[in-house]
Design a protein around this motif. Structure first.
Motif, mmCIF file in Angstrom:
data_model
loop_
_atom_site.group_PDB
_atom_site.id
_atom_site.type_symbol
_atom_site.label_atom_id
_atom_site.label_comp_id
_atom_site.label_asym_id
_atom_site.label_seq_id
_atom_site.Cartn_x
_atom_site.Cartn_y
_atom_site.Cartn_z
ATOM 1 N N THR A 10 8.983 4.926 -6.099
ATOM 2 C CA THR A 10 9.373 3.522 -6.170
ATOM 3 C C THR A 10 9.825 3.004 -4.812
ATOM 4 O O THR A 10 9.476 1.884 -4.410
ATOM 5 N N THR A 13 6.781 2.373 -2.585
ATOM 6 C CA THR A 13 6.099 1.142 -2.971
ATOM 7 C C THR A 13 6.919 -0.080 -2.595
ATOM 8 O O THR A 13 6.380 -1.104 -2.171
ATOM 9 N N THR A 16 6.251 -1.410 0.912
ATOM 10 C CA THR A 16 5.039 -2.213 1.100
ATOM 11 C C THR A 16 5.210 -3.601 0.501
ATOM 12 O O THR A 16 4.728 -4.592 1.064
ATOM 13 N N TYR A 17 5.889 -3.697 -0.639
ATOM 14 C CA TYR A 17 6.148 -5.008 -1.226
ATOM 15 C C TYR A 17 7.076 -5.828 -0.329
ATOM 16 O O TYR A 17 6.873 -7.020 -0.126
ATOM 17 N N PHE A 72 0.017 10.361 -0.736
ATOM 18 C CA PHE A 72 1.220 9.521 -0.736
ATOM 19 C C PHE A 72 2.081 9.814 0.490
ATOM 20 O O PHE A 72 2.520 8.895 1.195
ATOM 21 N N ALA A 106 -0.209 1.551 3.881
ATOM 22 C CA ALA A 106 -0.009 0.959 2.551
ATOM 23 C C ALA A 106 -1.199 1.231 1.644
ATOM 24 O O ALA A 106 -1.038 1.441 0.437
ATOM 25 N N THR A 110 -0.026 2.961 -1.786
ATOM 26 C CA THR A 110 0.096 2.152 -2.995
ATOM 27 C C THR A 110 -0.738 2.650 -4.166
ATOM 28 O O THR A 110 -0.211 2.790 -5.284
ATOM 29 N N ALA A 113 0.669 5.695 -6.048
ATOM 30 C CA ALA A 113 1.940 5.596 -6.765
ATOM 31 C C ALA A 113 1.727 5.637 -8.271
ATOM 32 O O ALA A 113 2.387 6.398 -8.990
ATOM 33 N N TRP A 134 9.450 1.202 -11.841
ATOM 34 C CA TRP A 134 8.622 1.061 -10.641
ATOM 35 C C TRP A 134 8.256 -0.404 -10.405
ATOM 36 O O TRP A 134 8.312 -0.894 -9.273
ATOM 37 N N SER A 135 7.911 -1.129 -11.468
ATOM 38 C CA SER A 135 7.533 -2.531 -11.324
ATOM 39 C C SER A 135 8.712 -3.400 -10.907
ATOM 40 O O SER A 135 8.535 -4.418 -10.234
ATOM 41 N N ASN A 390 -4.817 -2.077 -8.061
ATOM 42 C CA ASN A 390 -4.065 -2.722 -6.983
ATOM 43 C C ASN A 390 -4.941 -3.638 -6.149
ATOM 44 O O ASN A 390 -4.482 -4.675 -5.655
#
Length: 472
Positions: A10, A13, A16-17, A72, A106, A110, A113, A134-135, A390
């Motif tokens: 998480t 990720t 990158t977000y 990853f 990324a 991504t 993940a 995770w979301s 993705n």
């Protein structure tokens, strides 16, 4: 140990977000400091998206060949080092190059993940909770990104926008190296180089055309050439996959109602989120007169509601069912966007805050969609299927920004009102278009996500692959 592993996945990720959300409000500062033109400033943003979207399927394939854990960790290392280079950049060229390398990291990180979550949490109930957590990292990045970027641009050197990734990346790498230890699953033995090259070229061409189309002109030679390359590369990809002994992408996945319909539903969600988030930030600053920090802070309640709802959405899904939950989330987002469009030039944040929160509530209810698509993936297609999922988000997100941007620019140019009022009218029209697109996703979600099946067994896959081969 599994939940620590989830924390590492998480956090990776989240970086990158965060990189997608933290930099926009600081772009004017970067432009002044490095003496960039408007075109150069656009490439600071687009070089990352271009490489990210273009190589994401490649990242999924590498996960299938070398293992999700190795891919990853490799992507995490590349992203962290590139963030260091971006933060220390002293010229526009160096910054653009570093951002492109960030996109490489990324693209490796991504798509793996979701594959790792599926391997770490084989139980559907636990996997659903894990995907919810995770979301929520995406919602948290939406809360922290703009306000962090605004604060840094006003009070610190802009380089810290990228340098903050370095300690997060180092800590995440150490945690992931220790805790993320699923059994190595080599589900493919070859990289399928023709498929990789064709898919990357097609996505590069599409992303370039979407980014540059508005400024260069949709009928300009360069943009038409990019669309031509896209068409040729797409045909080459289909031909390569139909003849490959170990194709990179099993096209039969699109025959699965949950997978194909889920990708399209997720794309509609991304269309609304990317586009509205971007243009609402402009609206808050250009019309309501917010500072960069204030504009970033305005999104915090919405993002926090989205994050909390994401965590509990699995319980809602167990009560209503996946299809109804996702349809409800889509409906709430569409209604919220339409109601925001009714706010006039004299509106304040208090007038839009309830609809921002309603929007966040709807966005959080979309999380079971990810769990449903992940659960519908065959084990031996998890890496590439995660990449495809993705990719759909990134491409539809770009469509949201570019197409809604085209609508906004066209409506604003045709208006005889003063600039701010013309922008407001165009912005309100754009919101209505986005709301209509989101509401169109309701019947799609109800159809595609009804009676979501459990994860298909691996021994079902050879039969599916053979069917695809015979049909080609």
């Amino acid at each position: 140990m599994r939940w620590w592993a989830l924390g590492a996945v998480t956090a990776g990720t989240f970086m990158t977000y965060l990189d997608n959300n933290v930099g926009n409000v600081a772009l004017p500062t970067i432009q002044r400091d490095l003496g960039l033109t408007i075109s150069g400033l656009e490439w600071v943003v687009s070089s990352y998206i271009l490489v990210f979207a273009g190589l994401m399927l490649v990242g999924g394939r590498l996960a299938d060949v070398f293992g999700a854990r190795r891919t990853f960790l490799g992507g995490l290392a590349v992203f962290t080092l590139a963030s260091l280079a971006a933060g220390l950049a002293e010229s526009g060229g160096t910054l653009v190059a570093a951002r492109a390398v960030q996109g490489v990291g990324a693209a490796l990180l991504t798509p793996t993940a979701l594959a790792l979550i599926g391997q770490i949490f084989p139980d559907p109930a636990e996997r659903g909770r894990a995907v919810g957590i995770w979301s929520a990292s995406g919602a948290l990045s939406m809360a922290l990104g703009p306000i962090t970027g605004g604060f840094i641009s006003e009070h610190l050197h802009w380089g810290w926008i990228y340098l903050i990734n370095v300690p997060i990346g180092v800590a995440t790498f150490a945690l992931a190296f220790r805790t993320v230890r699923p059994a190595f699953q080599r589900v493919r033995r070859s990289l399928d180089l023709p498929g990789l090259a064709a898919s990357a070229l097609a996505l590069f061409a599409l992303t370039y055309a979407l980014i540059e189309g508005e400024s260069a002109g949709w009928t300009s030679p360069g943009i038409l050439a990019a669309f031509g390359v896209l068409a040729a590369a797409a045909v080459a990809f289909v031909l390569a996959e139909s003849r490959a002994g170990e194709p990179m992408a099993d096209l039969s996945l699109f025959r699965r109602r949950v997978f194909g319909g889920g990708l399209l539903t997720s794309g509609i969600w991304s269309f609304g989120v990317f586009g509205i988030y971007f243009f609402s930030a402009m609206w808050l600053q250009n019309v309501l007169g917010f500072s960069p920090t204030e504009a970033g802070a305005a999104f915090v309640p919405m993002a926090l509601v989205m994050g909390v709802t994401a965590v509990v959405s699995q319980r809602v899904s167990a009560w209503l069912g996946v299809a109804r939950t996702v349809a409800l989330g889509t409906a709430l987002m569409g209604v919220a966007i339409f109601l925001i469009s009714r706010v006039g030039a004299d509106g304040s944040y208090a007038d839009v805050a309830p609809w921002f929160i309603l929007y966040g509530l709807g966005g959080g209810l979309m999380v079971p969609l990810t769990a449903a698509v992940l659960g519908g993936m065959p084990e031996n297609r998890a890496g590439v299927a995660s990449g495809m999922f993705n990719v759909s988000r990134e491409v539809f997100g770009l469509l949201g920004i570019t197409l809604l941007g085209a609508f906004l620019t066209s409506a604003q140019s045709a208006s005889d009102l003063p600039p701010l009022l013309a922008f407001l009218d165009a912005y309100r029209f754009t919101l209505v278009v986005a709301a209509a697109v989101l509401l169109a996703g309701i019947p799609l979600a109800l159809y595609a996500l009804r009676h979501v099946p459990e994860r298909p067994q691996e021994d079902d896959e050879p039969q599916a692959a053979a069917t695809v081969g015979s049909s080609n």
